[in-house]
Write an enzyme that holds these catalytic residues in place. Structure first.
Site, PDB file in Angstrom:
ATOM      1  N   ARG A 171      -1.280  -3.744   4.732  1.00 13.72           N
ATOM      2  CA  ARG A 171      -2.614  -3.666   5.397  1.00 13.72           C
ATOM      3  C   ARG A 171      -2.139  -3.567   6.891  1.00 13.72           C
ATOM      4  O   ARG A 171      -1.254  -4.534   7.372  1.00 13.72           O
ATOM      5  CB  ARG A 171      -3.771  -4.677   5.160  1.00 13.72           C
ATOM      6  CG  ARG A 171      -4.812  -4.255   5.604  1.00 13.72           C
ATOM      7  CD  ARG A 171      -5.964  -4.531   4.519  1.00 13.72           C
ATOM      8  NE  ARG A 171      -6.680  -5.627   5.322  1.00 13.72           N
ATOM      9  CZ  ARG A 171      -7.639  -6.266   4.768  1.00 13.72           C
ATOM     10  NH1 ARG A 171      -8.178  -6.126   3.466  1.00 13.72           N
ATOM     11  NH2 ARG A 171      -8.398  -7.481   5.398  1.00 13.72           N
ATOM     12  N   HIS A 203      -4.315 -10.746  -9.722  1.00 13.48           N
ATOM     13  CA  HIS A 203      -3.509 -11.293  -8.812  1.00 13.48           C
ATOM     14  C   HIS A 203      -4.372 -11.291  -7.480  1.00 13.48           C
ATOM     15  O   HIS A 203      -4.142 -10.395  -6.618  1.00 13.48           O
ATOM     16  CB  HIS A 203      -2.357 -10.243  -8.637  1.00 13.48           C
ATOM     17  CG  HIS A 203      -1.129 -10.708  -7.479  1.00 13.48           C
ATOM     18  ND1 HIS A 203      -0.713 -11.898  -7.889  1.00 13.48           N
ATOM     19  CD2 HIS A 203      -0.728  -9.929  -6.467  1.00 13.48           C
ATOM     20  CE1 HIS A 203       0.227 -12.070  -6.496  1.00 13.48           C
ATOM     21  NE2 HIS A 203       0.141 -10.888  -5.823  1.00 13.48           N
ATOM     22  N   SER A 223       3.655  -3.369  -6.496  1.00 17.03           N
ATOM     23  CA  SER A 223       2.596  -2.978  -5.197  1.00 17.03           C
ATOM     24  C   SER A 223       1.260  -3.390  -5.395  1.00 17.03           C
ATOM     25  O   SER A 223       0.743  -3.454  -6.481  1.00 17.03           O
ATOM     26  CB  SER A 223       2.549  -1.368  -5.321  1.00 17.03           C
ATOM     27  OG  SER A 223       3.909  -0.867  -5.515  1.00 17.03           O
ATOM     28  N   ASN A 224       0.649  -3.764  -4.393  1.00 15.76           N
ATOM     29  CA  ASN A 224      -0.725  -4.061  -4.202  1.00 15.76           C
ATOM     30  C   ASN A 224      -1.703  -2.882  -3.893  1.00 15.76           C
ATOM     31  O   ASN A 224      -1.233  -1.990  -3.232  1.00 15.76           O
ATOM     32  CB  ASN A 224      -0.758  -5.178  -3.183  1.00 15.76           C
ATOM     33  CG  ASN A 224      -0.576  -6.634  -3.684  1.00 15.76           C
ATOM     34  OD1 ASN A 224      -0.791  -7.111  -4.933  1.00 15.76           O
ATOM     35  ND2 ASN A 224       0.055  -7.489  -2.944  1.00 15.76           N
ATOM     36  N   GLY A 230      12.085   1.121  -1.331  1.00 13.79           N
ATOM     37  CA  GLY A 230      13.334   0.447  -1.033  1.00 13.79           C
ATOM     38  C   GLY A 230      13.076  -0.509   0.217  1.00 13.79           C
ATOM     39  O   GLY A 230      13.930  -0.701   1.097  1.00 13.79           O
ATOM     40  N   GLY A 231      11.906  -1.013   0.477  1.00 14.71           N
ATOM     41  CA  GLY A 231      11.452  -1.784   1.414  1.00 14.71           C
ATOM     42  C   GLY A 231      12.146  -3.513   1.131  1.00 14.71           C
ATOM     43  O   GLY A 231      13.030  -3.379   0.516  1.00 14.71           O
ATOM     44  N   GLY A 246      12.215  -4.203  -2.601  1.00 19.52           N
ATOM     45  CA  GLY A 246      13.115  -3.198  -3.128  1.00 19.52           C
ATOM     46  C   GLY A 246      14.631  -3.629  -2.858  1.00 19.52           C
ATOM     47  O   GLY A 246      15.266  -3.437  -3.705  1.00 19.52           O
TER      48      GLY A 246
HETATM   49  O1  TXD Z   1       3.777 -10.541  -6.604  1.00 22.26           O
HETATM   50  C1  TXD Z   1       3.261  -9.379  -6.223  1.00 22.26           C
HETATM   51  N1  TXD Z   1       2.949  -8.357  -7.049  1.00 22.26           N
HETATM   52  C2  TXD Z   1       3.608  -9.104  -4.772  1.00 22.26           C
HETATM   53  C3  TXD Z   1       3.132  -7.842  -4.377  1.00 22.26           C
HETATM   54  C4  TXD Z   1       4.215 -10.230  -3.826  1.00 22.26           C
HETATM   55  C5  TXD Z   1       4.406  -9.772  -2.537  1.00 22.26           C
HETATM   56  C6  TXD Z   1       4.046  -8.517  -2.044  1.00 22.26           C
HETATM   57  N2  TXD Z   1       3.448  -7.533  -3.013  1.00 22.26           N
HETATM   58  C7  TXD Z   1       3.430  -6.037  -2.716  1.00 22.26           C
HETATM   59  O2  TXD Z   1       4.414  -5.410  -2.870  1.00 22.26           O
HETATM   60  C8  TXD Z   1       3.028  -5.769  -1.073  1.00 22.26           C
HETATM   61  O3  TXD Z   1       1.806  -5.983  -0.769  1.00 22.26           O
HETATM   62  C9  TXD Z   1       3.338  -4.299  -1.302  1.00 22.26           C
HETATM   63  O4  TXD Z   1       2.157  -3.469  -1.787  1.00 22.26           O
HETATM   64  C10 TXD Z   1       4.476  -4.080  -2.199  1.00 22.26           C
HETATM   65  C11 TXD Z   1       5.832  -4.080  -1.570  1.00 22.26           C
HETATM   66  O5  TXD Z   1       6.026  -5.056  -0.758  1.00 22.26           O
HETATM   67  P1  TXD Z   1       7.425  -5.021   0.446  1.00 22.26           P
HETATM   68  O6  TXD Z   1       7.420  -6.136   1.094  1.00 22.26           O
HETATM   69  O7  TXD Z   1       8.497  -4.430  -0.293  1.00 22.26           O
HETATM   70  O8  TXD Z   1       6.670  -3.774   1.304  1.00 22.26           O
HETATM   71  P2  TXD Z   1       7.620  -2.642   2.221  1.00 22.26           P
HETATM   72  O9  TXD Z   1       8.703  -3.621   2.837  1.00 22.26           O
HETATM   73  O10 TXD Z   1       6.581  -2.365   3.130  1.00 22.26           O
HETATM   74  O11 TXD Z   1       8.299  -1.571   1.342  1.00 22.26           O
HETATM   75  C12 TXD Z   1       7.298  -0.541   0.669  1.00 22.26           C
HETATM   76  C13 TXD Z   1       8.382   0.605   0.892  1.00 22.26           C
HETATM   77  C14 TXD Z   1       8.877   1.115   2.119  1.00 22.26           C
HETATM   78  O12 TXD Z   1      10.158   1.216   2.168  1.00 22.26           O
HETATM   79  C15 TXD Z   1       8.029   2.350   2.097  1.00 22.26           C
HETATM   80  O13 TXD Z   1       8.741   3.465   2.894  1.00 22.26           O
HETATM   81  C16 TXD Z   1       7.732   2.825   0.657  1.00 22.26           C
HETATM   82  O14 TXD Z   1       7.317   1.632   0.118  1.00 22.26           O
HETATM   83  N3  TXD Z   1       6.813   3.810   0.498  1.00 22.26           N
HETATM   84  C17 TXD Z   1       7.423   4.812  -0.345  1.00 22.26           C
HETATM   85  N4  TXD Z   1       8.178   4.800  -1.504  1.00 22.26           N
HETATM   86  C18 TXD Z   1       8.109   5.877  -2.516  1.00 22.26           C
HETATM   87  N5  TXD Z   1       7.164   6.676  -2.409  1.00 22.26           N
HETATM   88  C19 TXD Z   1       6.013   6.821  -1.519  1.00 22.26           C
HETATM   89  N6  TXD Z   1       4.998   7.690  -1.465  1.00 22.26           N
HETATM   90  C20 TXD Z   1       6.037   5.652  -0.484  1.00 22.26           C
HETATM   91  N7  TXD Z   1       5.222   5.586   0.371  1.00 22.26           N
HETATM   92  C21 TXD Z   1       5.846   4.182   0.805  1.00 22.26           C
END
Ligand code: TXD
Length: 321
Positions: free
Chosen positions: A83, A176, A120-121, A11-12, A15
């Protein structure tokens, strides 16, 4: 017909936009799971409180309990960490692979009939791992990259030619990452080759080629361009829009032809890996991979991109996943 259910794992930044778009388009009831306590509840409460204004009546709920994703038709996964300074690529791969493993086990347990879109990346590795851990059929597990990368390419072409982006078709294939392959030959404006229009604009083939190359390079680096400007995160509006387009194609059985990170069984000469290719998306998920002839240059670029993907998967396996 009962209402569809969309589960968001993570839910970041992405999300949050996913939840709002899914609600505003009334795709179905939305459940947002995150490990952070209260945050998904807070975000979804905020979105739900706009329902009177925006005129949607689907439910939007946040949770820290995987049980609440039960019965989801579609699961969209953004869980993971970006990262941080001092973190190597292997560190990130290990951290996110651990997270994805847990996510896959829970989706398998609580939403075994769902179709899964992973964001997710590192994308190609996370999709591969999800499929391995969940044991889901390949048509039900896919990644989002190409819809966004293609939209970026189309946007740059539209700006350059001064035409509506609605009339631009452009496709990006491959992994990607920096090795993605924008297909220049088929980029067009309502069927007219984009290269022809560029040549008309500049009256010079070499100049047209140079301008197209700049757009190709900008497309490949587009994620980094946004990161550099934002400073505190990566793109989140456009990745969410891209995943919602895929979800709609599946929920409404649209049979749309979209570039999807899909499992290949010999198509494009690739066996047993997830790579970005055009595919038909419908109620069965990835219903068909669409193969077409690549010229020698495109083939070499795609092979190079596939190599980056196979190296990434080998790294992940070396790390024990
Ligand atoms: O086109 C694409 N595929 C992409 C991918 C384009 C842009 C960004 N991309 C990737 O998406 C980025 O590198 C990240 O790996 C993901 C999510 O990006 P976002 O900007 O939404 O990242 P956030 O804001 O850090 O949100 C990640 C959320 C955060 O709320 C954490 O608390 C949560 O993931 N999180 C978890 N949720 C559930 N379960 C677990 N274990 C967990 N760990 C962290």
């Amino acid at each position: 017909m009962s209402r569809k259910k969309i589960a968001l794992i993570g839910g970041g930044q992405i999300g949050g936009v996913l939840a709002q778009l899914a609600a505003m388009r009334q795709l179905g009831d939305v459940v947002m799971y995150d490990i952070v306590e209260d945050m998904p509840q807070g975000k979804t409460l905020d979105i739900a409180e706009a329902s009177r204004i925006d005129g949607f009546d689907v439910s939007v709920k946040g949770t820290n309990d995987y049980k609440d994703i039960a019965g989801a038709d579609i699961v969209i996964i953004t869980a993971g960490l970006p990262r941080k300074p001092g973190m190597s690529r292997d560190d990130l791969l290990t951290t996110n692979a651990k997270i994805m493993k847990t996510v896959a086990e829970n989706v398998k347990q609580y939403a075994p009939g769902s179709i899964v879109i992973i964001i997710s990346n590192p994308l190609d590795a996370m999709v591969t791992l999800f499929k391995k851990v969940s044991g889901f059929d390949a048509n039900r597990v896919m990644g989002q990259a190409g819809v966004l990368d293609s939209s970026r390419f189309a946007t740059f072409i539209a700006w350059e030619l001064g035409v509506s982006v609605k009339d631009v078709n452009a496709m990006v294939l491959g992994g990607h990452g920096d090795t993605m392959v924008p297909i220049v030959r088929y980029a067009n404006v309502n069927g007219i080759p984009a290269m022809e229009l560029l040549e008309k604009k500049y009256g010079d083939k070499a100049k047209a080629k140079e301008v197209m190359n700049q757009m190709v390079e900008r497309t490949k680096m587009a994620g980094g361009e946004v990161v550099k400007l934002l400073k505190t995160g990566s793109a989140f509006y456009s990745p969410a829009s891209a995943a919602i387009a895929m979800a709609e194609a599946i929920l409404y059985d649209e049979k749309r032809v979209l570039p999807v990170c899909a499992y290949l069984n010999g198509e494009f000469g690739v066996n047993g890996y997830y790579v970005g290719v055009p595919a038909v998306l419908g109620s069965n998920g990835v219903e068909k991979v669409i193969e077409f002839e690549l010229d020698n240059e495109e083939k070499a670029l795609l092979d190079n991109s596939v190599k980056a993907v196979t190296n990434l998967i080998a790294d992940m396996e070396r790390l024990g996943f």
